[in-house]
Design a protein around this motif. Sequence first.
Motif, PDB file in Angstrom:
ATOM      1  N   SER A   7       0.834  -1.210   0.000  1.00 29.12           N
ATOM      2  CA  SER A   7       0.000   0.000   0.000  1.00 29.12           C
ATOM      3  C   SER A   7       0.867   1.257   0.000  1.00 29.12           C
ATOM      4  CB  SER A   7      -0.912   0.023   1.228  1.00 29.12           C
ATOM      5  OG  SER A   7      -1.800  -1.053   1.196  1.00 29.12           O
ATOM      6  N   ILE A   8       1.919   1.231   0.787  1.00 25.74           N
ATOM      7  CA  ILE A   8       2.823   2.385   0.846  1.00 25.74           C
ATOM      8  C   ILE A   8       3.502   2.577  -0.505  1.00 25.74           C
ATOM      9  CG2 ILE A   8       4.930   3.288   1.911  1.00 25.74           C
ATOM     10  CD1 ILE A   8       4.006   1.804   4.501  1.00 25.74           C
ATOM     11  N   ALA A   9       3.975   1.461  -1.089  1.00 27.21           N
ATOM     12  CA  ALA A   9       4.634   1.530  -2.399  1.00 27.21           C
ATOM     13  C   ALA A   9       3.668   2.063  -3.451  1.00 27.21           C
ATOM     14  CB  ALA A   9       5.170   0.157  -2.796  1.00 27.21           C
ATOM     15  N   ARG A  10       2.421   1.642  -3.389  1.00 28.09           N
ATOM     16  CA  ARG A  10       1.429   2.105  -4.362  1.00 28.09           C
ATOM     17  C   ARG A  10       1.198   3.611  -4.216  1.00 28.09           C
ATOM     18  NH1 ARG A  10      -1.397  -0.625  -7.857  1.00 28.09           N
ATOM     19  NH2 ARG A  10      -3.255   0.232  -8.776  1.00 28.09           N
ATOM     20  N   ASN A  11       1.145   4.105  -2.972  1.00 32.85           N
ATOM     21  CA  ASN A  11       0.966   5.548  -2.753  1.00 32.85           C
ATOM     22  C   ASN A  11       2.119   6.341  -3.356  1.00 32.85           C
ATOM     23  OD1 ASN A  11      -1.463   5.180  -1.422  1.00 32.85           O
ATOM     24  ND2 ASN A  11      -0.538   5.187   0.609  1.00 32.85           N
ATOM     25  N   TYR A  12       3.341   5.872  -3.144  1.00 31.15           N
ATOM     26  CA  TYR A  12       4.493   6.554  -3.722  1.00 31.15           C
ATOM     27  C   TYR A  12       4.478   6.449  -5.251  1.00 31.15           C
ATOM     28  CZ  TYR A  12       6.828   7.647   0.660  1.00 31.15           C
ATOM     29  OH  TYR A  12       7.155   8.192   1.880  1.00 31.15           O
ATOM     30  N   ALA A  13       4.053   5.296  -5.767  1.00 29.03           N
ATOM     31  CA  ALA A  13       3.971   5.126  -7.224  1.00 29.03           C
ATOM     32  C   ALA A  13       2.949   6.082  -7.822  1.00 29.03           C
ATOM     33  CB  ALA A  13       3.622   3.684  -7.565  1.00 29.03           C
TER      34      ALA A  13
ATOM     35  N   LYS B 126       5.268  15.201 -18.479  1.00 26.92           N
ATOM     36  CA  LYS B 126       4.997  14.516 -19.751  1.00 26.92           C
ATOM     37  C   LYS B 126       6.105  13.518 -20.083  1.00 26.92           C
ATOM     38  CE  LYS B 126       2.197  18.202 -21.872  1.00 26.92           C
ATOM     39  NZ  LYS B 126       1.542  18.592 -20.690  1.00 26.92           N
ATOM     40  N   GLU B 127       6.516  12.777 -19.057  1.00 23.65           N
ATOM     41  CA  GLU B 127       7.608  11.808 -19.184  1.00 23.65           C
ATOM     42  C   GLU B 127       7.263  10.490 -18.510  1.00 23.65           C
ATOM     43  OE1 GLU B 127      10.722  11.643 -20.538  1.00 23.65           O
ATOM     44  OE2 GLU B 127      10.314  13.491 -21.610  1.00 23.65           O
ATOM     45  N   THR B 128       6.043   9.983 -18.719  1.00 27.05           N
ATOM     46  CA  THR B 128       5.659   8.758 -18.014  1.00 27.05           C
ATOM     47  C   THR B 128       6.559   7.577 -18.377  1.00 27.05           C
ATOM     48  OG1 THR B 128       3.964   8.331 -19.689  1.00 27.05           O
ATOM     49  CG2 THR B 128       3.252   9.406 -17.648  1.00 27.05           C
ATOM     50  N   ALA B 129       6.905   7.447 -19.631  1.00 28.50           N
ATOM     51  CA  ALA B 129       7.779   6.349 -20.044  1.00 28.50           C
ATOM     52  C   ALA B 129       9.190   6.544 -19.506  1.00 28.50           C
ATOM     53  CB  ALA B 129       7.809   6.234 -21.561  1.00 28.50           C
ATOM     54  N   GLY B 130       9.691   7.767 -19.566  1.00 29.96           N
ATOM     55  CA  GLY B 130      11.039   8.052 -19.071  1.00 29.96           C
ATOM     56  C   GLY B 130      11.163   7.813 -17.579  1.00 29.96           C
ATOM     57  N   PHE B 131      10.174   8.277 -16.800  1.00 25.15           N
ATOM     58  CA  PHE B 131      10.196   8.044 -15.361  1.00 25.15           C
ATOM     59  C   PHE B 131      10.068   6.548 -15.067  1.00 25.15           C
ATOM     60  CE2 PHE B 131       9.342  12.133 -12.838  1.00 25.15           C
ATOM     61  CZ  PHE B 131      10.009  12.924 -13.765  1.00 25.15           C
ATOM     62  N   GLY B 132       9.287   5.855 -15.889  1.00 31.23           N
ATOM     63  CA  GLY B 132       9.149   4.404 -15.725  1.00 31.23           C
ATOM     64  C   GLY B 132      10.470   3.687 -15.920  1.00 31.23           C
ATOM     65  N   ALA B 133      11.198   4.086 -16.952  1.00 32.88           N
ATOM     66  CA  ALA B 133      12.506   3.476 -17.198  1.00 32.88           C
ATOM     67  C   ALA B 133      13.465   3.784 -16.054  1.00 32.88           C
ATOM     68  CB  ALA B 133      13.081   3.978 -18.521  1.00 32.88           C
ATOM     69  N   LEU B 134      13.420   5.011 -15.545  1.00 34.70           N
ATOM     70  CA  LEU B 134      14.312   5.396 -14.453  1.00 34.70           C
ATOM     71  C   LEU B 134      14.003   4.639 -13.170  1.00 34.70           C
ATOM     72  CD1 LEU B 134      14.410   9.247 -15.038  1.00 34.70           C
ATOM     73  CD2 LEU B 134      16.354   7.683 -15.222  1.00 34.70           C
ATOM     74  N   ILE B 135      12.725   4.547 -12.793  1.00 42.55           N
ATOM     75  CA  ILE B 135      12.385   3.858 -11.544  1.00 42.55           C
ATOM     76  C   ILE B 135      12.654   2.360 -11.672  1.00 42.55           C
ATOM     77  CG2 ILE B 135       9.916   3.502 -11.966  1.00 42.55           C
ATOM     78  CD1 ILE B 135      11.480   4.542  -8.600  1.00 42.55           C
ATOM     79  N   SER B 136      12.477   1.809 -12.870  1.00 38.85           N
ATOM     80  CA  SER B 136      12.793   0.388 -13.077  1.00 38.85           C
ATOM     81  C   SER B 136      14.287   0.137 -12.939  1.00 38.85           C
ATOM     82  CB  SER B 136      12.333  -0.079 -14.452  1.00 38.85           C
ATOM     83  OG  SER B 136      10.946  -0.135 -14.501  1.00 38.85           O
ATOM     84  N   ALA B 137      15.079   0.988 -13.558  1.00 37.76           N
ATOM     85  CA  ALA B 137      16.537   0.832 -13.473  1.00 37.76           C
ATOM     86  C   ALA B 137      17.010   0.970 -12.029  1.00 37.76           C
ATOM     87  CB  ALA B 137      17.235   1.859 -14.366  1.00 37.76           C
ATOM     88  N   LEU B 138      16.456   1.937 -11.323  1.00 33.45           N
ATOM     89  CA  LEU B 138      16.835   2.128  -9.920  1.00 33.45           C
ATOM     90  C   LEU B 138      16.361   0.948  -9.077  1.00 33.45           C
ATOM     91  CD1 LEU B 138      18.267   4.033  -7.993  1.00 33.45           C
ATOM     92  CD2 LEU B 138      16.112   5.258  -7.696  1.00 33.45           C
ATOM     93  N   GLY B 139      15.162   0.463  -9.331  1.00 32.21           N
ATOM     94  CA  GLY B 139      14.648  -0.707  -8.609  1.00 32.21           C
ATOM     95  C   GLY B 139      15.496  -1.934  -8.861  1.00 32.21           C
ATOM     96  N   ASP B 140      15.909  -2.139 -10.110  1.00 34.47           N
ATOM     97  CA  ASP B 140      16.784  -3.268 -10.438  1.00 34.47           C
ATOM     98  C   ASP B 140      18.126  -3.140  -9.734  1.00 34.47           C
ATOM     99  OD1 ASP B 140      14.787  -4.262 -12.057  1.00 34.47           O
ATOM    100  OD2 ASP B 140      15.730  -3.621 -13.943  1.00 34.47           O
TER     101      ASP B 140
ATOM    102  N   THR C 212       7.387  -1.577  -9.520  1.00 34.21           N
ATOM    103  CA  THR C 212       6.345  -2.518  -9.946  1.00 34.21           C
ATOM    104  C   THR C 212       4.978  -1.847  -9.935  1.00 34.21           C
ATOM    105  OG1 THR C 212       7.614  -4.392  -9.103  1.00 34.21           O
ATOM    106  CG2 THR C 212       5.252  -4.741  -9.434  1.00 34.21           C
ATOM    107  N   GLU C 213       4.667  -1.170  -8.844  1.00 34.59           N
ATOM    108  CA  GLU C 213       3.376  -0.491  -8.724  1.00 34.59           C
ATOM    109  C   GLU C 213       3.233   0.619  -9.775  1.00 34.59           C
ATOM    110  OE1 GLU C 213       0.787  -1.303  -6.830  1.00 34.59           O
ATOM    111  OE2 GLU C 213       1.877  -2.983  -5.937  1.00 34.59           O
ATOM    112  N   TYR C 214       4.325   1.331 -10.033  1.00 32.31           N
ATOM    113  CA  TYR C 214       4.295   2.401 -11.038  1.00 32.31           C
ATOM    114  C   TYR C 214       3.885   1.842 -12.394  1.00 32.31           C
ATOM    115  CZ  TYR C 214       5.826   6.189 -14.089  1.00 32.31           C
ATOM    116  OH  TYR C 214       5.870   7.179 -15.039  1.00 32.31           O
ATOM    117  N   HIS C 215       4.502   0.741 -12.784  1.00 31.60           N
ATOM    118  CA  HIS C 215       4.197   0.167 -14.097  1.00 31.60           C
ATOM    119  C   HIS C 215       2.779  -0.390 -14.146  1.00 31.60           C
ATOM    120  CE1 HIS C 215       7.953   0.951 -16.069  1.00 31.60           C
ATOM    121  NE2 HIS C 215       8.575   0.556 -14.974  1.00 31.60           N
ATOM    122  N   ASP C 216       2.298  -0.937 -13.027  1.00 32.32           N
ATOM    123  CA  ASP C 216       0.910  -1.398 -12.986  1.00 32.32           C
ATOM    124  C   ASP C 216      -0.053  -0.228 -13.176  1.00 32.32           C
ATOM    125  OD1 ASP C 216       1.800  -3.978 -12.565  1.00 32.32           O
ATOM    126  OD2 ASP C 216       1.312  -4.016 -10.425  1.00 32.32           O
ATOM    127  N   LEU C 217       0.215   0.872 -12.482  1.00 32.86           N
ATOM    128  CA  LEU C 217      -0.635   2.065 -12.607  1.00 32.86           C
ATOM    129  C   LEU C 217      -0.571   2.653 -14.017  1.00 32.86           C
ATOM    130  CD1 LEU C 217       0.205   3.811  -9.215  1.00 32.86           C
ATOM    131  CD2 LEU C 217      -2.018   2.855  -9.880  1.00 32.86           C
TER     132      LEU C 217
END
Length: 180
Positions: free
Chosen positions: A5-11, A22-36, A95-100
């Motif tokens: 739930s906390i992760a989803r709120n931050y996502a 206007k960078e949803t894909a770019g932020f997605g790539a960044l958060i994925s890379a950081l998460g990895d 993960t939550e970001y990409h789901d949203l």
Amino acid sequence: MRETSIARNYAEALLALAGKAKETAGFGALISALGDAVSGDANLQHFLEAPQISAAQKSAVLGKALADKAPRAFVLFVQKLVHNRRQMLIPAIATEYHDLLDAAEGRVHARVTVARAYDAAATESLTKALSAAIGKTVVPHLTVDERIIGGVVVRVGDTVMDGSVRRKLGKLRTALVGAR
């Protein structure tokens, strides 16, 4: 449950920031890379978890590391995570970001089992057929399992659509045995 739930709120907050930029894909790539990186690098994990290193020091290091690789809003978001002691949730936030993002853009992910490997044209045709059947853009994740003999088995969330030859043969066998 609580961490999800906390992760989803931050996502959700990150998706709002990405939408403004206007960078949803770019932020997605960044958060994925950081998460990895957080998931896969033991040194980074130890650094982020270390109680003897202050949040300010962690923020400064992450700020320097991301300064030329990410927009300022993203860097500030990560620094806020560190300030709130939520930096170990970065993989879950990704993960939550990409789901949203998928939900916002009308995409669903489908686990598709096939009997033989598909080439690019067959995969494209399957994707179009699934998208038309489901009414959303489908992102297929193909796996090969020769035991299904032919056809496809599609799983979208909790829904399973089994069009395998193996299932059809099983139904035929049951009908023939029942007819005796």
